[in-house]
Design a protein around this motif. Sequence first.
Motif, PDB file in Angstrom:
ATOM      1  N   VAL A  47       0.866  -1.177   0.000  1.00 40.75           N
ATOM      2  CA  VAL A  47       0.000   0.000   0.000  1.00 40.75           C
ATOM      3  C   VAL A  47       0.900   1.223   0.000  1.00 40.75           C
ATOM      4  O   VAL A  47       1.908   1.257   0.703  1.00 40.75           O
ATOM      5  N   VAL A  48       0.543   2.194  -0.848  1.00 40.72           N
ATOM      6  CA  VAL A  48       1.304   3.438  -0.883  1.00 40.72           C
ATOM      7  C   VAL A  48       0.428   4.552  -0.325  1.00 40.72           C
ATOM      8  O   VAL A  48      -0.726   4.717  -0.731  1.00 40.72           O
ATOM      9  N   LEU A  49       0.973   5.271   0.644  1.00 40.57           N
ATOM     10  CA  LEU A  49       0.284   6.396   1.284  1.00 40.57           C
ATOM     11  C   LEU A  49       0.910   7.677   0.780  1.00 40.57           C
ATOM     12  O   LEU A  49       2.089   7.934   1.012  1.00 40.57           O
ATOM     13  N   THR A  50       0.113   8.450   0.038  1.00 35.63           N
ATOM     14  CA  THR A  50       0.654   9.696  -0.493  1.00 35.63           C
ATOM     15  C   THR A  50      -0.035  10.879   0.162  1.00 35.63           C
ATOM     16  O   THR A  50      -1.139  10.770   0.700  1.00 35.63           O
ATOM     17  N   ILE A  51       0.633  12.000   0.115  1.00 37.70           N
ATOM     18  CA  ILE A  51       0.088  13.221   0.700  1.00 37.70           C
ATOM     19  C   ILE A  51      -0.296  14.195  -0.398  1.00 37.70           C
ATOM     20  O   ILE A  51      -1.027  15.133  -0.189  1.00 37.70           O
ATOM     21  N   ASP A  52       0.194  13.936  -1.597  1.00 33.84           N
ATOM     22  CA  ASP A  52      -0.010  14.846  -2.727  1.00 33.84           C
ATOM     23  C   ASP A  52      -1.455  14.744  -3.216  1.00 33.84           C
ATOM     24  O   ASP A  52      -1.881  13.688  -3.677  1.00 33.84           O
ATOM     25  N   SER A  67      -8.542   8.306  -1.685  1.00 34.91           N
ATOM     26  CA  SER A  67      -9.223   8.681  -0.454  1.00 34.91           C
ATOM     27  C   SER A  67      -8.378   8.264   0.746  1.00 34.91           C
ATOM     28  O   SER A  67      -7.254   7.774   0.589  1.00 34.91           O
ATOM     29  N   ASN A  68      -8.955   8.428   1.919  1.00 38.61           N
ATOM     30  CA  ASN A  68      -8.233   8.111   3.156  1.00 38.61           C
ATOM     31  C   ASN A  68      -8.164   6.611   3.439  1.00 38.61           C
ATOM     32  O   ASN A  68      -7.569   6.186   4.412  1.00 38.61           O
ATOM     33  N   ASP A  69      -8.786   5.818   2.582  1.00 41.73           N
ATOM     34  CA  ASP A  69      -8.763   4.361   2.732  1.00 41.73           C
ATOM     35  C   ASP A  69      -8.044   3.739   1.536  1.00 41.73           C
ATOM     36  O   ASP A  69      -8.150   4.247   0.418  1.00 41.73           O
ATOM     37  N   PRO A  70      -7.345   2.624   1.750  1.00 44.46           N
ATOM     38  CA  PRO A  70      -6.643   1.983   0.627  1.00 44.46           C
ATOM     39  C   PRO A  70      -7.623   1.541  -0.452  1.00 44.46           C
ATOM     40  O   PRO A  70      -8.633   0.899  -0.169  1.00 44.46           O
ATOM     41  N   ALA A  71      -7.330   1.896  -1.692  1.00 44.93           N
ATOM     42  CA  ALA A  71      -8.136   1.473  -2.837  1.00 44.93           C
ATOM     43  C   ALA A  71      -7.267   0.606  -3.744  1.00 44.93           C
ATOM     44  O   ALA A  71      -6.127   0.986  -4.053  1.00 44.93           O
ATOM     45  N   PRO A  72      -7.770  -0.543  -4.155  1.00 39.21           N
ATOM     46  CA  PRO A  72      -6.947  -1.415  -5.000  1.00 39.21           C
ATOM     47  C   PRO A  72      -6.655  -0.790  -6.359  1.00 39.21           C
ATOM     48  O   PRO A  72      -7.517  -0.150  -6.957  1.00 39.21           O
ATOM     49  N   LEU A  80      -1.576  -4.192  -5.143  1.00 35.71           N
ATOM     50  CA  LEU A  80      -1.202  -2.817  -4.823  1.00 35.71           C
ATOM     51  C   LEU A  80      -2.459  -2.022  -4.482  1.00 35.71           C
ATOM     52  O   LEU A  80      -3.478  -2.124  -5.168  1.00 35.71           O
ATOM     53  N   ALA A  81      -2.372  -1.231  -3.426  1.00 36.54           N
ATOM     54  CA  ALA A  81      -3.442  -0.300  -3.067  1.00 36.54           C
ATOM     55  C   ALA A  81      -2.815   1.072  -2.852  1.00 36.54           C
ATOM     56  O   ALA A  81      -1.626   1.191  -2.551  1.00 36.54           O
ATOM     57  N   ALA A  82      -3.632   2.090  -3.053  1.00 33.57           N
ATOM     58  CA  ALA A  82      -3.131   3.457  -2.896  1.00 33.57           C
ATOM     59  C   ALA A  82      -4.130   4.266  -2.096  1.00 33.57           C
ATOM     60  O   ALA A  82      -5.337   4.017  -2.129  1.00 33.57           O
ATOM     61  N   MET A  83      -3.628   5.241  -1.372  1.00 35.61           N
ATOM     62  CA  MET A  83      -4.487   6.107  -0.573  1.00 35.61           C
ATOM     63  C   MET A  83      -3.821   7.454  -0.396  1.00 35.61           C
ATOM     64  O   MET A  83      -2.610   7.597  -0.557  1.00 35.61           O
ATOM     65  N   MET A  84      -4.652   8.462  -0.087  1.00 31.75           N
ATOM     66  CA  MET A  84      -4.130   9.804   0.141  1.00 31.75           C
ATOM     67  C   MET A  84      -4.562  10.255   1.530  1.00 31.75           C
ATOM     68  O   MET A  84      -5.740  10.118   1.893  1.00 31.75           O
ATOM     69  N   GLY A 133       1.253   4.230  11.382  1.00 31.29           N
ATOM     70  CA  GLY A 133       1.138   3.283  12.489  1.00 31.29           C
ATOM     71  C   GLY A 133      -0.076   2.384  12.336  1.00 31.29           C
ATOM     72  O   GLY A 133      -0.006   1.170  12.590  1.00 31.29           O
ATOM     73  N   GLN A 134      -1.200   2.956  11.891  1.00 29.10           N
ATOM     74  CA  GLN A 134      -2.417   2.164  11.692  1.00 29.10           C
ATOM     75  C   GLN A 134      -2.217   1.113  10.595  1.00 29.10           C
ATOM     76  O   GLN A 134      -2.641  -0.040  10.739  1.00 29.10           O
ATOM     77  N   LEU A 135      -1.601   1.508   9.501  1.00 28.34           N
ATOM     78  CA  LEU A 135      -1.409   0.580   8.372  1.00 28.34           C
ATOM     79  C   LEU A 135      -0.517  -0.593   8.765  1.00 28.34           C
ATOM     80  O   LEU A 135      -0.793  -1.746   8.417  1.00 28.34           O
ATOM     81  N   VAL A 136       0.548  -0.295   9.504  1.00 32.87           N
ATOM     82  CA  VAL A 136       1.456  -1.369   9.920  1.00 32.87           C
ATOM     83  C   VAL A 136       0.771  -2.277  10.933  1.00 32.87           C
ATOM     84  O   VAL A 136       0.873  -3.509  10.858  1.00 32.87           O
TER      85      VAL A 136
END
Length: 377
Positions: A47-52, A67-72, A80-84, A133-136
Amino acid sequence: MSELEIDALVDDPDTRVIVCCGAGGVGKTTTSAALALRAAERGRQVVVLTIDPARRLAQALGLDELSNDPAPVAEAGGELAAMMLDMRRTFDEMVQGHAPPEKARRIIENPFYQVISSSFSGTQEYMAMEKLGQLVAAGTWDLVVVDTPPSRSALDFLDAPQRMSRFLDGRMIKLLAAPARAGGRGLRRIVEAGFGLFAKAVGTIIGGQMLQDASAFVQAFDTLFGGFAERAEKTYALLRSPGTAFLVVAAPEPDALREAAYFTDRLSAEDMPLAGLVLNRTHPVLAPVSAARARAAAEQVGGPGSQIAAAVLRLHADRVDLHEREEHLLTRFSAAHPSVPVVRVPALAGDIADLDGLRQVGDLLAGEVEPGATATG
């Protein structure tokens, strides 16, 4: 200087967190996404957490939005999932997760909370740490890639837990929380009397309503203070653990490399695991011809097409000069930090607009440089 081996890093099952840090505008978000895609397509659950908030990254990942939740990422050749990061929503979820429903509602509706949860200096960095911390802790992913928030200084991310703790342990907060923390009835009366004098004095400065909102917020939030500090300490320990790898991303420019050097020193001082430096948007030389020789040849060419040939030679000479300036800057960085491995990522002609573009960046990160990679500014 040694070469940074990206594939060895992302393939290592002991690598659980990769944190991409650096100044704003150096390609940090694209680097994070490309790393995550490459790791997923090599077998990791990522999962990749981006701020951009830029939509172009979501589009490059084949998503309508982040969004604030991981999306596949359906089109990725792996898991792979991504979230902002949504700073306010993360803050709300943290309150709702650690307070009874009625108390959580009172906290979230408090005007003072609404101000600090969206605009308090350092909140974005702290919420990024909280989300990491939540993701881990969820254990759903075996690799979390974090694109740290854009900030004037990349050190803000590391300083966030301590800054938040200092704020919560500050004198003002303690005074605002005093009535709620007072134990026996007699003590409570004394504290409330003292608080009344304090409130009268401060209220004339910042306004009575604002002080009431702040006091109500702090007293409702008081039981969560310990949780804040505890999670901050856990996340800080996670960042120092062997399963975390920091990548410092920089452009081959004096200011960006100066900040990268400062950040590298800070990581070393904090005993945090630095994997290496990603030097983005470099301009490798495409032909073994010196700048002087190319300019001399440009003066001598003649015949049909000579103007085009001369222009190409001068462009090559300019590129050689640029490449040498970039190498000089990198040499200075490496002389001061000889143990930091480096990978150069050549600049590409155009923005990254799809997964193929991210795969190309991933290839470059892994050292699979395409001879035809072209440079832009």
